[in-house]
Design a protein around this motif. Structure first.
Motif, PDB file in Angstrom:
ATOM      1  N   ALA A  80       0.762  -1.259  -0.291  1.00 46.60           N
ATOM      2  CA  ALA A  80      -0.294  -0.063  -0.362  1.00 46.60           C
ATOM      3  C   ALA A  80       0.762   1.372   0.077  1.00 46.60           C
ATOM      4  O   ALA A  80       0.616   2.603  -0.264  1.00 46.60           O
ATOM      5  CB  ALA A  80      -0.973   0.304   1.512  1.00 46.60           C
ATOM      6  N   ALA A  81       2.114   0.897   0.057  1.00 43.84           N
ATOM      7  CA  ALA A  81       3.416   2.689   0.123  1.00 43.84           C
ATOM      8  C   ALA A  81       3.330   3.628   1.417  1.00 43.84           C
ATOM      9  O   ALA A  81       3.417   3.991   1.028  1.00 43.84           O
ATOM     10  CB  ALA A  81       2.863   3.419  -1.240  1.00 43.84           C
ATOM     11  N   LEU A  82       2.841   2.497   2.488  1.00 44.72           N
ATOM     12  CA  LEU A  82       2.489   3.344   3.752  1.00 44.72           C
ATOM     13  C   LEU A  82       4.924   3.019   4.007  1.00 44.72           C
ATOM     14  O   LEU A  82       4.777   1.695   5.279  1.00 44.72           O
ATOM     15  CB  LEU A  82       1.922   2.626   4.580  1.00 44.72           C
ATOM     16  CG  LEU A  82       0.298   2.655   4.221  1.00 44.72           C
ATOM     17  CD1 LEU A  82      -0.509   1.727   4.903  1.00 44.72           C
ATOM     18  CD2 LEU A  82      -0.258   4.102   4.520  1.00 44.72           C
ATOM     19  N   THR A  83       5.237   3.911   3.307  1.00 43.96           N
ATOM     20  CA  THR A  83       6.368   3.814   3.780  1.00 43.96           C
ATOM     21  C   THR A  83       7.423   5.267   3.847  1.00 43.96           C
ATOM     22  O   THR A  83       7.209   5.977   3.240  1.00 43.96           O
ATOM     23  CB  THR A  83       7.473   3.214   2.195  1.00 43.96           C
ATOM     24  OG1 THR A  83       7.130   3.671   1.332  1.00 43.96           O
ATOM     25  CG2 THR A  83       6.576   1.286   1.942  1.00 43.96           C
ATOM     26  N   PRO A  84       8.567   5.320   3.907  1.00 39.85           N
ATOM     27  CA  PRO A  84       9.485   4.070   4.570  1.00 39.85           C
ATOM     28  C   PRO A  84       9.094   3.389   5.718  1.00 39.85           C
ATOM     29  O   PRO A  84       8.384   3.610   6.767  1.00 39.85           O
ATOM     30  CB  PRO A  84      10.526   4.344   4.991  1.00 39.85           C
ATOM     31  CG  PRO A  84      10.197   5.776   5.244  1.00 39.85           C
ATOM     32  CD  PRO A  84       9.472   6.179   4.744  1.00 39.85           C
ATOM     33  N   ILE A  85       8.950   1.965   5.905  1.00 39.22           N
ATOM     34  CA  ILE A  85       8.297   1.183   6.678  1.00 39.22           C
ATOM     35  C   ILE A  85       9.175   1.084   8.170  1.00 39.22           C
ATOM     36  O   ILE A  85      10.590   1.049   7.675  1.00 39.22           O
ATOM     37  CB  ILE A  85       7.834  -0.446   6.471  1.00 39.22           C
ATOM     38  CG1 ILE A  85       7.341  -0.289   5.554  1.00 39.22           C
ATOM     39  CG2 ILE A  85       7.238  -1.436   7.966  1.00 39.22           C
ATOM     40  CD1 ILE A  85       5.971  -1.954   4.902  1.00 39.22           C
ATOM     41  N   LYS A  86       8.915   1.182   8.652  1.00 34.98           N
ATOM     42  CA  LYS A  86      10.098   1.254  10.492  1.00 34.98           C
ATOM     43  C   LYS A  86       9.423  -0.177  11.380  1.00 34.98           C
ATOM     44  O   LYS A  86       8.283  -0.239  10.899  1.00 34.98           O
ATOM     45  CB  LYS A  86      10.167   1.987  11.086  1.00 34.98           C
ATOM     46  CG  LYS A  86      11.040   3.360  10.455  1.00 34.98           C
ATOM     47  CD  LYS A  86      10.796   4.496  11.737  1.00 34.98           C
ATOM     48  CE  LYS A  86      11.969   5.100  11.276  1.00 34.98           C
ATOM     49  NZ  LYS A  86      11.914   6.713  11.966  1.00 34.98           N
ATOM     50  N   ILE A  87       9.994  -1.099  11.277  1.00 35.41           N
ATOM     51  CA  ILE A  87       9.865  -1.721  12.529  1.00 35.41           C
ATOM     52  C   ILE A  87      10.752  -1.900  14.698  1.00 35.41           C
ATOM     53  O   ILE A  87      11.696  -1.107  14.526  1.00 35.41           O
ATOM     54  CB  ILE A  87      10.880  -2.974  12.150  1.00 35.41           C
ATOM     55  CG1 ILE A  87      10.700  -3.495  10.772  1.00 35.41           C
ATOM     56  CG2 ILE A  87      10.169  -4.058  12.905  1.00 35.41           C
ATOM     57  CD1 ILE A  87       9.099  -3.743  10.364  1.00 35.41           C
TER      58      ILE A  87
END
Ligand code: SAM
Ligand code: SF4
Ligand code: SF4
Length: 341
Positions: A161-168
């Protein structure tokens, strides 16, 4: 916005930049470091629905926060995706002029269903909490509520869904998941996710925190560096709390949140709004300013602004810097699942 007003500062000259909005005190996980099941069982009284701020109320407040300097809004909880129609709130907040960054922290369990609607509503990005890739270790750290696979599906849905950049986000507890740290770092590096390793903190009052279970950021960095060499990099902006590193082979970045061993109160620009409308000026706060009562009593914009200004103006919190000198841990702190990380 009134450009002539001086920037709002607290008593330690810290501006307001970053607001964490907790939308629920409920969660579908029971991570023992946050919401141990023995305290938050089926008889625990969570906030009744009518006590929660409505989305219109949250949005009205958010406009003031932005007017007073906030550029970053993060939705959190409890588990924010458990709040019904959260995407409607996202759409309302994304319409506020001046919000440079609109993010959400989630345990990821509901992301497979929710990610497309969140993106559509205007959310910029997500941070997903995942403490280990080892299924047995992860289950132990979420109270037996989820497999690793389910959260990975959530992360992949967010990426699509392009909810980026993804952080963990990963909380590291010595003797619990620290032996799985390298695998998690390698996975995030390979996938292009930005890992944030968080020192286990003494948040709330029920998690039985012990200093000997804290793995320091220095030790985390040393362990990773020994396998995948690292070099430090500068903070992105004033008030960034992570100590940032990049992999020397060009394989991306990671960060450590060293709240216990290298406190960063001096640059803490965060305000927190609880689900029932209380303003907290510190994650370890014991006192708050109620905004729901004035909101529901028809407070004027001018009075509301002056309450928020006054709350920030009075702020002198620096708990993490004084923690080490306390003889007893501070009691009656707000709970993490109530106010969000
Ligand atoms: N439920 C969502 C989640 O887990 O991402 C959002 C709320 S949770 C309170 C926000 C963050 O706080 C999570 O990344 C979680 O790992 C972190 N956290 C909770 N308890 C903590 C503790 N005792 N020490 C350090 N971080 C903690
Ligand atoms: Fe729930 Fe997040 Fe707390 Fe875990 S850390 S219990 S997922 S609020
Ligand atoms: Fe900010 Fe309080 Fe954490 Fe210090 S202890 S960094 S003031 S939230």
């Amino acid at each position: 916005m009134d450009q002539l007003q001086p920037q709002l500062q607290d008593r330690l000259a810290r501006p307001l930049r970053d607001v964490r909005i907790s939308v629920t005190d409920r969660c579908n996980f029971r991570c023992p470091y946050c919401m141990p099941a023995e305290f938050f069982g089926e008889h625990f009284h969570f906030l009744p629905r009518e006590d929660l701020l409505q989305f219109e109320e949250i949005t009205r407040l958010a406009r003031f926060f932005v007017k007073l300097g906030a550029v970053k809004l993060r939705l959190t909880g409890g588990e924010p995706l458990m709040r019904q129609q959260i995407e409607r709130l996202v759409a309302m907040l994304s319409g506020i002029e001046g919000v440079g960054d609109l993010a959400l922290t989630t345990n990821g369990y509901l992301l497979p269903e929710k990610a497309p609607a969140l993106k559509e509503a205007g959310l910029h990005r997500v941070t997903v909490s995942l403490d280990s890739l080892d299924d047995a270790v992860f289950r132990r750290m979420n109270g037996g509520k989820s497999s690793v696979e389910r959260v990975l599906q959530g992360i992949q849905a967010a990426e699509r869904a392009a909810l980026t950049p993804i952080k963990i986000n990963a909380v590291v507890q010595r003797g619990v998941n620290d032996h799985t740290l390298i695998d998690l770092a390698r996975y995030c590096k390979d996938q292009g996710y930005i890992l944030r390793l968080i020192e286990y903190m003494d948040v709330g009052n029920q998690n039985g925190w012990r200093m000997d279970q804290v793995l320091s950021a220095d030790e985390m960095a040393a362990r990773i560096d020994a396998v995948m060499p690292l070099e430090p990099i500068e903070a992105n902006y004033q008030g960034e709390v992570a100590l940032r590193f990049r992999y020397r082979d060009g394989g991306g970045e990671l960060g450590m949140i060293a709240s216990v061993t290298k406190p960063f109160c001096g640059s803490c620009t965060r305000l927190r709004l609880s689900p029932e409308g209380k303003l907290f000026t510190c994650l370890f706060g014991t006192h708050s300013t109620d905004l729901r009562e004035p909101l529901r009593a028809g407070v004027t914009d001018a009075d509301l602004e002056s309450i928020v200004r006054g709350t920030w103006g009075q702020r002198a919190d620096r708990y993490s810097e004084v923690r080490a000198q306390l003889k007893q841990p501070r009691s009656h702190k707000v709970e993490m699942h109530h106010i969000g990380g």
